[in-house]
Design a protein around this motif. Structure first.
Motif, PDB file in Angstrom:
ATOM      1  N   THR A  53       0.662  -1.260   0.015  1.00 43.52           N
ATOM      2  CA  THR A  53       0.084  -0.069   0.086  1.00 43.52           C
ATOM      3  C   THR A  53       0.839   1.169  -0.112  1.00 43.52           C
ATOM      4  O   THR A  53       2.023   1.147   0.340  1.00 43.52           O
ATOM      5  CB  THR A  53      -1.166   0.039   1.458  1.00 43.52           C
ATOM      6  OG1 THR A  53      -0.128  -0.119   2.503  1.00 43.52           O
ATOM      7  CG2 THR A  53      -1.826  -1.103   1.075  1.00 43.52           C
ATOM      8  N   ARG A  54       0.190   2.337  -0.385  1.00 45.25           N
ATOM      9  CA  ARG A  54       0.763   3.746  -0.371  1.00 45.25           C
ATOM     10  C   ARG A  54       0.622   4.502   0.925  1.00 45.25           C
ATOM     11  O   ARG A  54      -0.607   4.654   1.099  1.00 45.25           O
ATOM     12  CB  ARG A  54       0.436   4.427  -1.773  1.00 45.25           C
ATOM     13  CG  ARG A  54       1.066   5.789  -1.847  1.00 45.25           C
ATOM     14  CD  ARG A  54       0.734   6.360  -3.129  1.00 45.25           C
ATOM     15  NE  ARG A  54       1.579   7.589  -3.116  1.00 45.25           N
ATOM     16  CZ  ARG A  54       2.225   8.083  -4.360  1.00 45.25           C
ATOM     17  NH1 ARG A  54       2.083   7.462  -5.556  1.00 45.25           N
ATOM     18  NH2 ARG A  54       2.916   9.348  -4.431  1.00 45.25           N
ATOM     19  N   GLU A  55       1.410   4.785   1.524  1.00 40.02           N
ATOM     20  CA  GLU A  55       1.505   5.453   2.769  1.00 40.02           C
ATOM     21  C   GLU A  55       1.671   7.032   2.806  1.00 40.02           C
ATOM     22  O   GLU A  55       2.821   7.329   2.503  1.00 40.02           O
ATOM     23  CB  GLU A  55       2.342   4.876   3.816  1.00 40.02           C
ATOM     24  CG  GLU A  55       2.068   4.483   5.231  1.00 40.02           C
ATOM     25  CD  GLU A  55       3.121   3.810   6.126  1.00 40.02           C
ATOM     26  OE1 GLU A  55       2.758   3.047   7.085  1.00 40.02           O
ATOM     27  OE2 GLU A  55       4.263   4.043   5.902  1.00 40.02           O
TER      28      GLU A  55
ATOM     29  N   LYS B 259       7.104  13.923   4.282  1.00 42.35           N
ATOM     30  CA  LYS B 259       8.547  13.704   4.051  1.00 42.35           C
ATOM     31  C   LYS B 259       8.631  13.054   2.725  1.00 42.35           C
ATOM     32  O   LYS B 259       9.824  12.797   2.290  1.00 42.35           O
ATOM     33  CB  LYS B 259       9.408  13.049   5.177  1.00 42.35           C
ATOM     34  CG  LYS B 259       9.489  14.214   6.282  1.00 42.35           C
ATOM     35  CD  LYS B 259      10.447  13.442   7.264  1.00 42.35           C
ATOM     36  CE  LYS B 259      10.482  13.960   8.863  1.00 42.35           C
ATOM     37  NZ  LYS B 259      10.860  13.295   9.741  1.00 42.35           N
ATOM     38  N   GLY B 260       7.546  12.590   2.022  1.00 42.51           N
ATOM     39  CA  GLY B 260       7.617  11.655   0.901  1.00 42.51           C
ATOM     40  C   GLY B 260       7.091  10.378   1.144  1.00 42.51           C
ATOM     41  O   GLY B 260       7.061   9.840   2.145  1.00 42.51           O
ATOM     42  N   ASP B 261       5.966  10.199   0.329  1.00 45.40           N
ATOM     43  CA  ASP B 261       5.361   8.914   0.618  1.00 45.40           C
ATOM     44  C   ASP B 261       6.033   7.589   0.799  1.00 45.40           C
ATOM     45  O   ASP B 261       7.220   7.780   0.299  1.00 45.40           O
ATOM     46  CB  ASP B 261       4.275   8.857  -0.409  1.00 45.40           C
ATOM     47  CG  ASP B 261       2.919   9.754  -0.358  1.00 45.40           C
ATOM     48  OD1 ASP B 261       3.283  10.675   0.462  1.00 45.40           O
ATOM     49  OD2 ASP B 261       2.194   9.686  -1.027  1.00 45.40           O
ATOM     50  N   ARG B 262       5.450   6.843   1.502  1.00 43.15           N
ATOM     51  CA  ARG B 262       6.297   5.548   1.899  1.00 43.15           C
ATOM     52  C   ARG B 262       5.433   4.156   1.018  1.00 43.15           C
ATOM     53  O   ARG B 262       4.236   4.173   0.987  1.00 43.15           O
ATOM     54  CB  ARG B 262       6.602   5.217   3.121  1.00 43.15           C
ATOM     55  CG  ARG B 262       7.367   6.391   3.804  1.00 43.15           C
ATOM     56  CD  ARG B 262       7.357   6.151   5.484  1.00 43.15           C
ATOM     57  NE  ARG B 262       8.307   5.163   5.822  1.00 43.15           N
ATOM     58  CZ  ARG B 262       9.589   5.571   5.817  1.00 43.15           C
ATOM     59  NH1 ARG B 262      10.076   6.634   5.566  1.00 43.15           N
ATOM     60  NH2 ARG B 262      10.252   4.790   6.178  1.00 43.15           N
ATOM     61  N   VAL B 263       6.216   3.175   1.037  1.00 44.69           N
ATOM     62  CA  VAL B 263       5.641   1.838   0.328  1.00 44.69           C
ATOM     63  C   VAL B 263       5.504   1.204   1.801  1.00 44.69           C
ATOM     64  O   VAL B 263       6.591   1.013   2.586  1.00 44.69           O
ATOM     65  CB  VAL B 263       6.762   1.224  -0.519  1.00 44.69           C
ATOM     66  CG1 VAL B 263       6.348  -0.202  -1.020  1.00 44.69           C
ATOM     67  CG2 VAL B 263       7.096   2.103  -1.803  1.00 44.69           C
ATOM     68  N   LYS B 264       4.460   0.624   1.920  1.00 43.69           N
ATOM     69  CA  LYS B 264       4.078  -0.354   2.845  1.00 43.69           C
ATOM     70  C   LYS B 264       3.883  -1.751   2.605  1.00 43.69           C
ATOM     71  O   LYS B 264       2.987  -2.009   1.627  1.00 43.69           O
ATOM     72  CB  LYS B 264       2.914   0.225   3.721  1.00 43.69           C
ATOM     73  CG  LYS B 264       2.622  -0.674   5.095  1.00 43.69           C
ATOM     74  CD  LYS B 264       1.747  -0.002   6.080  1.00 43.69           C
ATOM     75  CE  LYS B 264       1.997  -0.826   7.313  1.00 43.69           C
ATOM     76  NZ  LYS B 264       0.882   0.130   8.493  1.00 43.69           N
TER      77      LYS B 264
ATOM     78  N   PHE C 102       3.161   4.348  -7.637  1.00 40.13           N
ATOM     79  CA  PHE C 102       4.090   5.237  -7.422  1.00 40.13           C
ATOM     80  C   PHE C 102       4.629   5.995  -8.693  1.00 40.13           C
ATOM     81  O   PHE C 102       4.870   6.762  -8.700  1.00 40.13           O
ATOM     82  CB  PHE C 102       5.065   4.994  -6.471  1.00 40.13           C
ATOM     83  CG  PHE C 102       4.781   4.485  -4.932  1.00 40.13           C
ATOM     84  CD1 PHE C 102       4.675   5.343  -3.869  1.00 40.13           C
ATOM     85  CD2 PHE C 102       4.368   3.153  -4.575  1.00 40.13           C
ATOM     86  CE1 PHE C 102       4.313   5.113  -2.640  1.00 40.13           C
ATOM     87  CE2 PHE C 102       3.952   2.795  -3.390  1.00 40.13           C
ATOM     88  CZ  PHE C 102       4.084   3.755  -2.484  1.00 40.13           C
TER      89      PHE C 102
ATOM     90  N   MET D 209       6.799  -3.992   6.470  1.00 43.50           N
ATOM     91  CA  MET D 209       7.886  -3.091   6.209  1.00 43.50           C
ATOM     92  C   MET D 209       7.465  -1.790   5.757  1.00 43.50           C
ATOM     93  O   MET D 209       6.292  -1.807   4.966  1.00 43.50           O
ATOM     94  CB  MET D 209       8.649  -3.731   5.113  1.00 43.50           C
ATOM     95  CG  MET D 209       9.078  -5.227   5.288  1.00 43.50           C
ATOM     96  SD  MET D 209       9.530  -5.936   3.813  1.00 43.50           S
ATOM     97  CE  MET D 209      10.437  -7.491   4.422  1.00 43.50           C
TER      98      MET D 209
ATOM     99  N   GLY E 248       9.017   1.620   3.752  1.00 42.16           N
ATOM    100  CA  GLY E 248      10.392   2.194   3.063  1.00 42.16           C
ATOM    101  C   GLY E 248       9.708   3.495   2.319  1.00 42.16           C
ATOM    102  O   GLY E 248       8.838   3.264   1.754  1.00 42.16           O
TER     103      GLY E 248
END
Lengths: 147, 147, 147, 147, 147, 147, 147, 147, 147, 147
Positions: free
Chosen positions: I123-125, I129-134, J108, J137, J139
């Motif tokens: 999922t996209r978090e 500070k910049g989106d994160r890959v979860k 993304f 996780m 990142g």
């Protein structure tokens, strides 16, 4: 020239069309399912009579019988197999290899289990906590020669 | 700190001095010889009660019990084992891996045999043409999850 | 505990001090030089009587006999050997492997030469154009089982 | 351009149709079965007269003779061979390599057995306990040069 | 027992203390610098007289002479060498290997250059655009045997 | 688009039909046989004038000249070459690599022999004990930069 | 004998005690931080004057100077580096290697960038979106020789 | 379906016919030559507008634009590159990898240079001793997260 | 016979023409995007009803349903993946593997997380500070059997 | 000098004596158990304040704090991990790597999940069919730069 790969493809195709399982085919030629599948895949050679029986059972071209009876070149391309179903057996050899060796030495002496004079079966073991796969191997004990 | 390697060395030494076989030791702690050897070599963890029993049976130092019950790090260094007794099992996985996979899929569905919820035995099979090594494996069938 | 490596070192040392060749040692214990060297290096197990004979012949400590008779763990660390004298044999297997296989199949059927029920000798063949190394191998033919 | 692979395929096909063994073919051209098979597989070069003889014996196209006499590029793709019949020879090199080296040094000095000025035969050795495969190798001893 | 590694260390130490180059040492024993260095590193065996000469020239313990004359086990651990000075030679074999093979076949027939009956030199070639390294190799031509 | 592989095939074919050796072709374009073969195999780039000369000498299609002058991608697929003729050179690098390095450092300083500003020749050296292959390499010395 | 490893350990220890950075040390001996670190790690040889300067600057034993000036054996043990900071550079070579090659050929001709007559720097590039690592490499262009 | 390989071939063909360099093409679409080459080879994805620009500049089929903008699968097949021009960069990572790591840690802290938020250029640096290849890399510093 | 590769190609083509995302397709057949993509790529088997649903949703030929439901052979060819997006996950296993193992042992006992009775989501978090890959993984805990 | 290995050994010893879990230790220094274990094993660097906190919490020698805060060299020795608990994660990367890549690109754009600006947790998920291991996780998404 017809190759083992050609015959394997014919067998898979005939099997699909006839809706047979490997157990069904093995029964038709009176061999074990393990050997039947392995030799159909080109990793073992059928005895001539069995090759003939398989050709008849699946209506393969007559030429296929000789191909099925030829000594195969046994090649596997993955030193460490990636498919999880096969990898687990590789893992068992890694984890229990020294144990198999120690117990064979303890029970027999300095020698090994043959992988040539060898047979194997796979059966389904019913179990209330979840059925189990049972694999039984039997190979002739070979004693190291000292000369 | 006492390590698994230390305890393995103690077990081998005690075994030699007492003139015991792995079968003897296994019987003393009421476990199978396969698991007893494997966990003694540091490739499996003894249940705590069995670790205690082994320490008593072989008069190991008390501290060894905790070490025997620790989860091990299972490492093998040879991707392809060189010892002929172990290599033959690797060869069987190479030759018969696709067959084991095909028959498990045929008998159970899309899944694998567990190498974790797993047990194995080694027995000597008398045979007039030469005794045979019998290896029996039983692992829980695990179905791939689809979600 | 005395290990196979320890005993190998003792044998090499005793051999040097006594100024013996491997042929000499082999003769003393009435075995072939190939097996004598191989088992002295820890790659094979001496039969118990021969282990005793070697201990006597070279005045090794008594404990060494049991070590020499233990089943060894056969390990080689170089998948492709670098020493030219050994590499040439690897090269022969690479170049002539398919030929050995084809001729064994032609002369015997679907099977292999055993590397366990096996023996080998090395002799010097005088030749006016330059003496030759003669290597003779003899291994039991093992037929693939079909079941 | 006709390649070595093309000619190999022609030879195998002609051999099947004529129902010949490798021994039969070798006899027709008065060479050993080992060299005949190896050069037919493209791993060695036939001397020109023998290439002509083979072309005549199997009624191959005339162009094939030059191809059979060309220096081959000797390639094997499996660093560790998987076929059991070939692997056993690899295993022998692994187990007995240091022994072959030690005995060659003992009998000849600091040098090796040539794999180039080399010949080999395979024969069937009758034996009441089961026939044996006999492999004989003879290679010129080559002394290391010191300069 | 004194090993080849021990003697190599003694030679390097003596060389440093005496401020000698490999050329100097080679001259003292009347051998080439290439062979002198290689055998001092334990990758070749000195002829007995030369081993004695080296022991005298560098005041090594007498026992070292026998060690220097023993047949070495030639081992290199990096399949692809990482040091740039050695890698460039590996690269030359990769790039020009097929060319060396083609020209040897063209000039001599079906055979190889021996790496055993072999010698090599390294010299400095003055050149106004920058001096050059000259490497000269000479190995006996070995013809493939056909039998 | 015409590739280097296409042009290599054309050259080999033209060479066979015209009955030329690599030396003959090299002479026609006034280059060395080593470079001529290597660039014809696609492992080096011909200078434009030489590419034109080769196209003329062998009556190749005009488009081939540009292809022969393109910078090649130098690829070899066998980390350890299997062909005995090429392997011997790999073995020489393994055995004598440290010696080449030591002598280059002794004669020149901290640097290497270039494999780029490099040339090589192969000649036949007559010898009563059997002719020898002479390989001469010359590469510019490159000093490591310190900054 | 003092080895490069010994001196590296002395340098790291002296650096820690004195609270110096590699930049500080480099400045003291008037060399670049890249070369100073690399040669301190034993992957390059210091020019003699710089070796002396370093010995003085860090109060190392006098014997260390000669060791620092010796030609090193450049060895790396991980074919594919695992540390993420180093792996990223390996990845850049994998992804952009063909691009570097194409642009060097386009701008210079058929040749390479020298890794011997070479220098490199690492600097911190301020950037409002996050500072950047700047790596600059400069190596002499080397043209392939055609002969 | 048109693949990245198809489009790469179209670009190379169009480039040859138009007699353009990579610098020329890069200028036409206002990107760097490094990125232009890399994305044309299918190792990077063009931004959509740039993909359109390239299609126009080289008169590629319209469908190619979408392909050029797709995320590529970055694959390299040689763990150790053999081409000398690329190998030298691999060698630099081997020799200077620990140095790059040490200096990045010294200048920035515990982190790495990104190979994703990254750019690179190649320029020709005139030099009287021989022109030099200048490679400049700039990658965002990424700090390890501690949580 | 239609293969998994054939059906994968049909799915990708249908997806492109219909302008669907993997999320869209997953929603149509009421499965997760991870499993939908994986089974569409031929790395998992669709349950039969889902295979039928996919065939309907994308208007694939009816025969494709059976193929999608077959047990796949899971093969990956790169031991160490080169694509940066996949490599980062390999790196996580290298860096954090021992940690995952230690915490699983601490929280559960001596066992592992199943990769068969397993599911995963991406999922996209959103993050200033910049989106994160979860990435979330859930696998059944499997206890080692002791017998 | 105290090394990371030394400090790891001290931590494990202190943990055993105090009967703490990794969760307990993590709580004492207010960090996650994953990071706490990883940095204690020497695969990550503790922020300085956390290093101090750990030294205090476990009564380690003061010198250990600086060592715990140093940037580590992240090394793993098994390209393919053998321990089953770690292998399963490797298998997940092999089976689902292309899926993770496809979904990251879909959600993304052309980029990757950072393994540096990254965090992870392991939790026990109660489940009536058997508890599950949950791994999460997160990142930062990194977009490929196009320049």
């Amino acid at each position: 020239m017809m190759t083992k790969e050609d015959v394997t493809a014919m067998i898979i195709s005939a099997k699909k069309q006839a809706g047979l399982t490997w157990e069904d085919i093995a029964e038709k030629i009176d061999m074990s399912p393990v050997f039947t599948h392995s030799a159909s895949m080109g990793m073992n050679a059928f005895p001539e009579a069995k090759a003939e029986a398989l050709v008849t059972a699946l209506s393969l071209p007559q030429e296929a019988a000789a191909v099925l009876a030829e000594s195969p070149n046994k090649v596997w391309e993955q030193t460490v197999p990636t498919d999880p179903c096969v990898y687990r057996f590789y893992e068992i050899v890694g984890v229990y290899g020294p144990t198999l060796k120690a117990l064979i030495h303890e029970k027999f002496g300095d020698g090994i289990m043959s992988a040539i004079d060898f047979e194997m079966s796979v059966t389904r073991e019913p179990n209330p906590k979840g059925d189990r796969v049972k694999v039984e191997m039997s190979g002739k004990y070979l004693q190291y020669n000292a000369w």
